[in-house]
Design a protein around this motif. Sequence first.
Motif, short mmCIF file in Angstrom:
data_model
loop_
_atom_site.label_atom_id
_atom_site.label_comp_id
_atom_site.label_asym_id
_atom_site.label_seq_id
_atom_site.Cartn_x
_atom_site.Cartn_y
_atom_site.Cartn_z
N LEU A 29 0.83 -1.20 0.00
CA LEU A 29 0.00 0.00 0.00
C LEU A 29 0.87 1.26 0.00
N ALA A 30 1.96 1.21 0.75
CA ALA A 30 2.89 2.35 0.73
C ALA A 30 3.51 2.53 -0.65
N GLY A 33 1.49 4.62 -2.81
CA GLY A 33 1.34 6.03 -2.47
C GLY A 33 0.59 6.30 -1.19
N HIS A 34 0.15 5.27 -0.48
CA HIS A 34 -0.56 5.48 0.78
C HIS A 34 0.44 5.68 1.92
N ASP A 35 0.01 6.38 2.95
CA ASP A 35 0.84 6.61 4.13
C ASP A 35 0.51 5.56 5.17
N ALA A 360 -2.01 -9.69 -4.97
CA ALA A 360 -3.46 -9.82 -5.12
C ALA A 360 -4.17 -9.56 -3.81
N VAL A 361 -3.61 -10.03 -2.70
CA VAL A 361 -4.23 -9.82 -1.39
C VAL A 361 -4.22 -8.35 -1.01
N ALA A 362 -3.10 -7.66 -1.26
CA ALA A 362 -3.02 -6.23 -0.93
C ALA A 362 -4.02 -5.42 -1.74
N GLU A 363 -4.24 -5.82 -2.96
CA GLU A 363 -5.23 -5.12 -3.79
C GLU A 363 -6.63 -5.28 -3.21
#
Length: 377
Positions: A29-30, A33-35, A360-363
Amino acid sequence: MRIGFISNVVHPFVTGGAQKRIHEIGTRLADNGHDVTIYGRHYWDGPKQAKYGNLRLQAVAPSADLYTDDRRSITEALDFSARSLRPLSERLRANEHDLVVTSVFPFFPVLSSKLAALGTNTPVVTTWHEVWRDYWEGYLGPLAPFGKTIEQLTARVPQYPIAVSGITADRLAEIGPSRDRIEVVPNGIDVEKIRNAPLPEKSYDVLFAGRLIEDKNVALLLEAFDTIAERHDATLGIIGDGPEMDRLQKQAATLADQIEFLGFLDDYEDVLGHMRAARVFASPSTREGFGITFAEAMAADCTVIAAQHPESAASEVIGDAGYLVEPTVDAIADQLDAALDGDRPPQDPLERAGKYDWDAVAEQAETVYQRAIDGRW
């Protein structure tokens, strides 16, 4: 998204499935672009606020022993939850996070996260790896009612619940939120890492990997292997440690000579390498909230043999890419016999394993987290 993960232990400083899930999802996720900030105990060297790769680490409590007499420490869980409440509350009131994601076990951090979020619009997402229910009887004995009560109380706290498998979601629905409110986002594996793990100097035809506890039914596997070992001139490797180790070693001493206990392997890649080298991965466990070793073994192109049991998610993970048998010596022996003769499951294990790759799981997790923020759960 600005995400705060709450976990008393932090990967890779303390190994374990729940914290590894946070690390793998958080890292991806980072990358998108996520914090991402992980609040945990101070197991790493250096300052309380640190960077690990693209993740922010925030220590809210000092390091501590997690176990007392081979059981998770209740006082440690209470201490971490109490210490995390104030710093998390300050961050949420300063609007620094869009959501909080909390691993459920050992329960108390869920309660403190919810308290920290009071008076804010920050959703609290929970990740349920297992629901124990009657398992508390064997785990805590006379204190089982305490464990059951805390589990049920946690399940009934207003939350956005995620379960790692359908069977865990079904169990959770029996004590808390309705089933249609529970999202399923499985645990994951790094398929490429598994496929490239270094092969060991010594390999085994049949492999088991896991904690040596009664529910894993390694004793059944030993007896079953003993009946077919000579015909196939096969070897069995047992990776892992636990309270059943001494008893299992004594049992194995009366059986086929081709059984070897490797103990706990510190390097995760060594476990993966043994999976790559094995022909069959067998684990007749009757209690699996997910069963990550099944997915890892499929990615290593092993023929997987697991137990068909209502308390295990093995059937959900394996599908048609492995074999499910009754947890009896005869049934396990028959399937071992067939697998060592070259029988392969209808579905390609490698194909099945792909659905559990961390990408795939992170998505999936990203989509679910965003729905919680948007109020579309």
